[in-house]
Design a protein around this motif. Structure first.
Motif, PDB file in Angstrom:
ATOM      1  N   ARG A   1      -2.759   9.170  -3.190  1.00  0.00           N
ATOM      2  CA  ARG A   1      -2.122   7.927  -4.106  1.00  0.00           C
ATOM      3  C   ARG A   1      -1.828   8.168  -5.509  1.00  0.00           C
ATOM      4  NH1 ARG A   1      -2.304   2.961  -3.629  1.00  0.00           N
ATOM      5  NH2 ARG A   1      -3.955   2.816  -1.974  1.00  0.00           N
ATOM      6  N   TYR A   2      -0.527   7.875  -5.652  1.00  0.00           N
ATOM      7  CA  TYR A   2       0.249   8.214  -6.733  1.00  0.00           C
ATOM      8  C   TYR A   2       0.566   6.858  -7.626  1.00  0.00           C
ATOM      9  CZ  TYR A   2       1.549  12.637  -4.855  1.00  0.00           C
ATOM     10  OH  TYR A   2       1.522  13.989  -4.289  1.00  0.00           O
ATOM     11  N   ARG A   3       0.554   7.085  -8.946  1.00  0.00           N
ATOM     12  CA  ARG A   3       0.639   5.934  -9.971  1.00  0.00           C
ATOM     13  C   ARG A   3       2.279   6.271 -10.042  1.00  0.00           C
ATOM     14  NH1 ARG A   3      -1.001   1.469 -10.750  1.00  0.00           N
ATOM     15  NH2 ARG A   3      -0.641   0.759 -13.055  1.00  0.00           N
ATOM     16  N   VAL A   4       3.143   5.231 -10.043  1.00  0.00           N
ATOM     17  CA  VAL A   4       4.688   5.354 -10.281  1.00  0.00           C
ATOM     18  C   VAL A   4       5.086   4.644 -11.476  1.00  0.00           C
ATOM     19  CG1 VAL A   4       6.957   4.900  -9.194  1.00  0.00           C
ATOM     20  CG2 VAL A   4       5.131   5.464  -7.762  1.00  0.00           C
ATOM     21  N   ARG A   5       5.822   5.285 -12.460  1.00  0.00           N
ATOM     22  CA  ARG A   5       6.326   4.645 -13.517  1.00  0.00           C
ATOM     23  C   ARG A   5       7.906   4.445 -13.646  1.00  0.00           C
ATOM     24  NH1 ARG A   5       4.542   6.528 -19.263  1.00  0.00           N
ATOM     25  NH2 ARG A   5       2.415   5.766 -18.490  1.00  0.00           N
ATOM     26  N   ILE A   6       8.535   3.594 -13.797  1.00  0.00           N
ATOM     27  CA  ILE A   6       9.733   3.031 -13.679  1.00  0.00           C
ATOM     28  C   ILE A   6      10.379   2.739 -15.080  1.00  0.00           C
ATOM     29  CG2 ILE A   6      11.618   1.981 -12.504  1.00  0.00           C
ATOM     30  CD1 ILE A   6       8.577   1.911 -10.712  1.00  0.00           C
ATOM     31  N   TYR A   7      11.210   3.461 -15.621  1.00  0.00           N
ATOM     32  CA  TYR A   7      11.711   3.284 -16.953  1.00  0.00           C
ATOM     33  C   TYR A   7      13.386   2.915 -16.794  1.00  0.00           C
ATOM     34  CZ  TYR A   7       8.420   6.573 -18.755  1.00  0.00           C
ATOM     35  OH  TYR A   7       7.353   7.211 -19.112  1.00  0.00           O
ATOM     36  N   SER A   8      13.685   1.316 -17.081  1.00  0.00           N
ATOM     37  CA  SER A   8      14.857   0.917 -16.941  1.00  0.00           C
ATOM     38  C   SER A   8      15.695   0.879 -18.296  1.00  0.00           C
ATOM     39  CB  SER A   8      14.972  -0.447 -16.463  1.00  0.00           C
ATOM     40  OG  SER A   8      14.078  -0.612 -15.222  1.00  0.00           O
ATOM     41  N   TYR A   9      16.901   1.573 -18.286  1.00  0.00           N
ATOM     42  CA  TYR A   9      17.909   1.444 -19.720  1.00  0.00           C
ATOM     43  C   TYR A   9      19.213   1.098 -19.144  1.00  0.00           C
ATOM     44  CZ  TYR A   9      18.017   6.379 -18.386  1.00  0.00           C
ATOM     45  OH  TYR A   9      18.481   7.532 -17.991  1.00  0.00           O
ATOM     46  N   ALA A  10      19.690   0.501 -20.309  1.00  0.00           N
ATOM     47  CA  ALA A  10      21.276   0.182 -20.145  1.00  0.00           C
ATOM     48  C   ALA A  10      21.377  -0.886 -19.352  1.00  0.00           C
ATOM     49  CB  ALA A  10      22.235   1.172 -20.054  1.00  0.00           C
ATOM     50  N   VAL A  11      20.566  -2.180 -19.147  1.00  0.00           N
ATOM     51  CA  VAL A  11      20.640  -3.118 -18.244  1.00  0.00           C
ATOM     52  C   VAL A  11      21.094  -4.333 -18.835  1.00  0.00           C
ATOM     53  CG1 VAL A  11      18.929  -2.229 -16.605  1.00  0.00           C
ATOM     54  CG2 VAL A  11      18.227  -3.779 -18.497  1.00  0.00           C
TER      55      VAL A  11
ATOM     56  N   LYS B   1      -4.458   0.555  -8.552  1.00  0.00           N
ATOM     57  CA  LYS B   1      -3.468   0.061  -7.691  1.00  0.00           C
ATOM     58  C   LYS B   1      -2.442  -1.346  -8.204  1.00  0.00           C
ATOM     59  CE  LYS B   1      -5.922   0.400  -3.301  1.00  0.00           C
ATOM     60  NZ  LYS B   1      -6.278  -0.323  -2.114  1.00  0.00           N
ATOM     61  N   GLU B   2      -3.126  -1.630  -9.467  1.00  0.00           N
ATOM     62  CA  GLU B   2      -2.392  -2.768 -10.431  1.00  0.00           C
ATOM     63  C   GLU B   2      -0.803  -2.493 -10.771  1.00  0.00           C
ATOM     64  OE1 GLU B   2      -3.722  -5.743 -10.253  1.00  0.00           O
ATOM     65  OE2 GLU B   2      -5.337  -4.970  -8.928  1.00  0.00           O
ATOM     66  N   ARG B   3      -0.215  -3.301 -10.482  1.00  0.00           N
ATOM     67  CA  ARG B   3       1.296  -3.373 -11.223  1.00  0.00           C
ATOM     68  C   ARG B   3       1.055  -3.788 -12.691  1.00  0.00           C
ATOM     69  NH1 ARG B   3       4.506  -6.518  -7.771  1.00  0.00           N
ATOM     70  NH2 ARG B   3       3.188  -8.249  -8.608  1.00  0.00           N
TER      71      ARG B   3
ATOM     72  N   GLU C   1       0.791  -1.317  -0.105  1.00  0.00           N
ATOM     73  CA  GLU C   1      -0.112   0.185  -0.032  1.00  0.00           C
ATOM     74  C   GLU C   1       0.863   1.277   0.077  1.00  0.00           C
ATOM     75  OE1 GLU C   1      -3.708   2.196   0.376  1.00  0.00           O
ATOM     76  OE2 GLU C   1      -3.129   0.383  -0.610  1.00  0.00           O
ATOM     77  N   ASP C   2       1.842   1.326   0.976  1.00  0.00           N
ATOM     78  CA  ASP C   2       2.556   2.579   1.032  1.00  0.00           C
ATOM     79  C   ASP C   2       4.084   2.506   0.693  1.00  0.00           C
ATOM     80  OD1 ASP C   2       3.062   1.068   3.272  1.00  0.00           O
ATOM     81  OD2 ASP C   2       2.023   2.545   4.620  1.00  0.00           O
ATOM     82  N   ILE C   3       4.714   1.304   0.148  1.00  0.00           N
ATOM     83  CA  ILE C   3       6.172   1.383  -0.153  1.00  0.00           C
ATOM     84  C   ILE C   3       6.004   0.501  -1.474  1.00  0.00           C
ATOM     85  CG2 ILE C   3       6.399  -0.664   1.526  1.00  0.00           C
ATOM     86  CD1 ILE C   3       9.362   0.300   1.771  1.00  0.00           C
TER      87      ILE C   3
ATOM     88  N   VAL D   1       7.683  -0.046 -16.093  1.00  0.00           N
ATOM     89  CA  VAL D   1       6.683  -0.898 -15.148  1.00  0.00           C
ATOM     90  C   VAL D   1       6.104   0.221 -14.558  1.00  0.00           C
ATOM     91  CG1 VAL D   1       8.261  -1.458 -13.377  1.00  0.00           C
ATOM     92  CG2 VAL D   1       5.906  -2.620 -13.505  1.00  0.00           C
ATOM     93  N   GLU D   2       4.571   0.239 -14.240  1.00  0.00           N
ATOM     94  CA  GLU D   2       3.985   0.920 -13.270  1.00  0.00           C
ATOM     95  C   GLU D   2       3.315   0.310 -12.121  1.00  0.00           C
ATOM     96  OE1 GLU D   2       0.788   3.065 -15.146  1.00  0.00           O
ATOM     97  OE2 GLU D   2       2.063   4.387 -16.402  1.00  0.00           O
ATOM     98  N   GLY D   3       3.125   0.972 -10.974  1.00  0.00           N
ATOM     99  CA  GLY D   3       2.642   0.500  -9.864  1.00  0.00           C
ATOM    100  C   GLY D   3       2.046   1.743  -9.128  1.00  0.00           C
ATOM    101  N   SER D   4       1.588   1.523  -7.969  1.00  0.00           N
ATOM    102  CA  SER D   4       0.912   2.569  -7.198  1.00  0.00           C
ATOM    103  C   SER D   4       1.483   2.715  -5.625  1.00  0.00           C
ATOM    104  CB  SER D   4      -0.372   2.206  -7.260  1.00  0.00           C
ATOM    105  OG  SER D   4      -1.283   2.952  -6.389  1.00  0.00           O
ATOM    106  N   VAL D   5       1.615   3.823  -5.167  1.00  0.00           N
ATOM    107  CA  VAL D   5       1.811   4.034  -3.860  1.00  0.00           C
ATOM    108  C   VAL D   5       0.940   5.115  -3.201  1.00  0.00           C
ATOM    109  CG1 VAL D   5       3.764   5.532  -4.437  1.00  0.00           C
ATOM    110  CG2 VAL D   5       3.905   4.138  -2.184  1.00  0.00           C
TER     111      VAL D   5
END
Length: 185
Positions: A140-150, A174-176, A73-75, A109-113
């Protein structure tokens, strides 16, 4: 003379109070550059008063590992390619992230916190040292993580070529969701 002093006083109060009114009515936004060390290929974005736990089997289950994002929920836990060095850009937005071209990223990827305290923190692992503390509007926030050069990163090495762009904005949901999946060769 007395009237002019009174008008100046009213004007001065108005000029001092007006910025505070605007600051209260606007959502905080900002850009933060992150450059720190963590371990075990992970770090966390959370509410400063988080109650969730990252140690149970549901947080880093196989779906979370594949998505590169653990959630409660919060992490949230962000999985990185290198073992310890994190290089990232964090953008707190007022509106939804509109980027749709993911071709330059390896994984998105997106998730929620839920950041109910109004203070967002970035924590390293495992000692949960506070790397960044920022004021946000409680929501509540939507969080998007972009990963590159992995691609060519040895996950056991501290240093790698991997970088991350993280955006968050106020939104329900809330869905990932994996928007682009990294496929190791």
């Amino acid at each position: 003379m007395k009237r002019q002093k009174k008008q100046r006083s009213v004007l001065l109060v108005f000029l001092l109070v007006l910025p505070a009114v605007f600051a209260f009515s606007m959502r905080p936004s900002g850009k933060y550059n992150l450059d720190f060390f963590t371990t075990h290929n992970q770090f966390y974005l959370c509410d400063s008063a988080f109650t969730g736990t990252t140690g149970d089997t549901t947080f880093w289950n196989s779906d979370a590992q594949n998505a590169r994002l653990g959630t409660t929920e919060d992490i949230i836990g962000i999985k990185i390619a290198s073992y310890g060095h994190v290089r990232a850009e964090l953008n707190v937005l007022n509106l939804a992230d509109t980027e749709k071209d993911f071709s330059k990223y390896d994984h998105v990827v997106e998730g929620s916190v839920k950041l109910s305290s109004g203070i967002m923190e970035i924590l390293n692992f495992p000692d949960t040292k506070i790397i960044l503390k920022a004021i946000v509007t409680p929501a509540r926030y939507r969080v998007r993580i972009y990963s590159y050069a992995v691609k060519n990163v040895n996950p056991d090495e501290d240093e790698g070529t991997d970088h991350y762009k993280i955006t968050l904005w106020p939104a329900e949901g809330k869905e990932r969701t994996v928007l682009k999946a990294y496929k190791a060769d």
